[in-house]
Design an enzyme around this catalytic site. Sequence first.
Site, short mmCIF file in Angstrom:
data_model
loop_
_atom_site.label_atom_id
_atom_site.label_comp_id
_atom_site.label_asym_id
_atom_site.label_seq_id
_atom_site.Cartn_x
_atom_site.Cartn_y
_atom_site.Cartn_z
N ARG A 74 0.81 -1.22 0.00
CA ARG A 74 0.00 0.00 0.00
C ARG A 74 0.85 1.27 0.00
NH1 ARG A 74 -5.37 -0.87 0.18
NH2 ARG A 74 -6.18 -2.75 1.20
N THR A 133 -10.38 -3.99 -7.61
CA THR A 133 -10.66 -3.95 -6.17
C THR A 133 -11.94 -4.73 -5.91
OG1 THR A 133 -11.46 -2.60 -4.30
CG2 THR A 133 -11.70 -1.62 -6.45
N ASP A 135 -13.91 -3.82 -3.80
CA ASP A 135 -14.89 -2.82 -3.35
C ASP A 135 -15.73 -2.25 -4.50
OD1 ASP A 135 -13.82 -3.15 -0.87
OD2 ASP A 135 -12.68 -1.28 -0.87
O1 F6P Z 1 -9.60 -2.21 -0.72
C1 F6P Z 1 -9.97 -3.52 -0.53
C2 F6P Z 1 -10.18 -3.84 0.92
O2 F6P Z 1 -10.34 -5.23 1.03
C3 F6P Z 1 -11.31 -3.11 1.61
O3 F6P Z 1 -12.57 -3.67 1.39
C4 F6P Z 1 -10.88 -3.22 3.05
O4 F6P Z 1 -11.51 -2.20 3.80
C5 F6P Z 1 -9.41 -3.05 2.97
O5 F6P Z 1 -9.03 -3.48 1.67
C6 F6P Z 1 -8.64 -3.84 3.98
O6 F6P Z 1 -7.28 -3.55 3.80
P1 F6P Z 1 -6.09 -4.37 4.42
O7 F6P Z 1 -6.07 -5.73 3.79
O8 F6P Z 1 -4.88 -3.59 4.06
O9 F6P Z 1 -6.34 -4.47 5.88
#
Ligand code: F6P
Length: 373
Positions: A74, A133, A135
Amino acid sequence: MSKKIGILTAGGDTPGLNAAIRAVGKAARGTYGMHVIGFRDGFRGLVENRFVPLEGDCLSGILTVGGTILGTGRDKPHKMNIAGRVQDMTDAIVENYQSNHLDAIVCLGGGGTQKNALRLMEKGLNVITLPKTIDNDVARTDTTFGFDTALGIATDALDRLHSTAHSHHRIIVAEVMGHRAGWLTLGAGIAGGADVILIPEIPYAVDKVSAAILNRVRHGKNFSIVAVAEGALSVSEAKAIAEVEREREEAQKKEQRRKAKERLRALETARSGHTLRLAERLEEETGLESRITILGHLQRGGIPSAGDRLLATRLGTACADLIAQGTFGVMVAARGESYEAVPLDRVAGQRKLVPPDHPWVRSAREVGTAFGD
Ligand code: F6P
């Protein structure tokens, strides 16, 4: 001379990423005779010049594989943590792009990646992106790869929760991923027949959720499934967040903006555990025993659905076509049966949220689903 391109995957992993890497790579190599390399772990690999040649057989056998063979992260190029210090690493990226004699860099990612890609474009690099994504919240594309697989997984989970909720006469509150956008919760909630769907775009009142559940009890249905998005907000939470966001936008001074940002973070932190608290309140108010299930990263794991493999292959090959034509600074958006090259500055910084009067919401209401509003 044949062109040379780099590929990276950034943001959260998503089913279909390998299908997309394969599609870009195979079309670039096979159709256009390009050389292809893959950078490791998102933008960090580009900063640290860590890459693998995507030659020979390495693109074979990955169509159905979950995750990303390149790794992801990220990191933001302009604010990267290097040995404990946050630094702007975009110049290092430009240097590595040039020293590798790249003609283009392909970034596979969600909303954050589109913004990072735009920054690199502004530094003069030939950048092109694909929207991925679970989302489904990337702007100006019909959909994103990863969403269909996650939708299937979340729906399957709601199906399974139904039989146990029914047997025990319980409320089961199932938390679905999606901090800002409710597409996944809404889609899975409809497909999985949730009785209540709570999404960030439609703030809810707990007493209205309880009333909907009690109404079911009056009709002889003494169990309920509540699909709640990670980022679903009560009316008061939504109001508090909207106020601070307004303050941040209107802030004239850096210090005011920093304070507003801190307050926003505190409001977010206060929300952790909201699914458990919601289940407890529903138990108190309805007298039905309640349980919670947090679907979490299960929704992002495993093999991509046929729909995601198809979408990733369509967009990936279109991406190679665009590179061959010399079209850069765009996201390859899904548009109907085809695609559209959308300028990055029209995508970056935007988020596709669920309009509260979206046809999916209307259909859900018409089959009796409550939204707690
Ligand atoms: O962006 C995709 C996602 O899975 C979101 O739905 C979720 O809020 C976030 O990533 C979780 O991120 P991480 O895996 O970095 O905790």
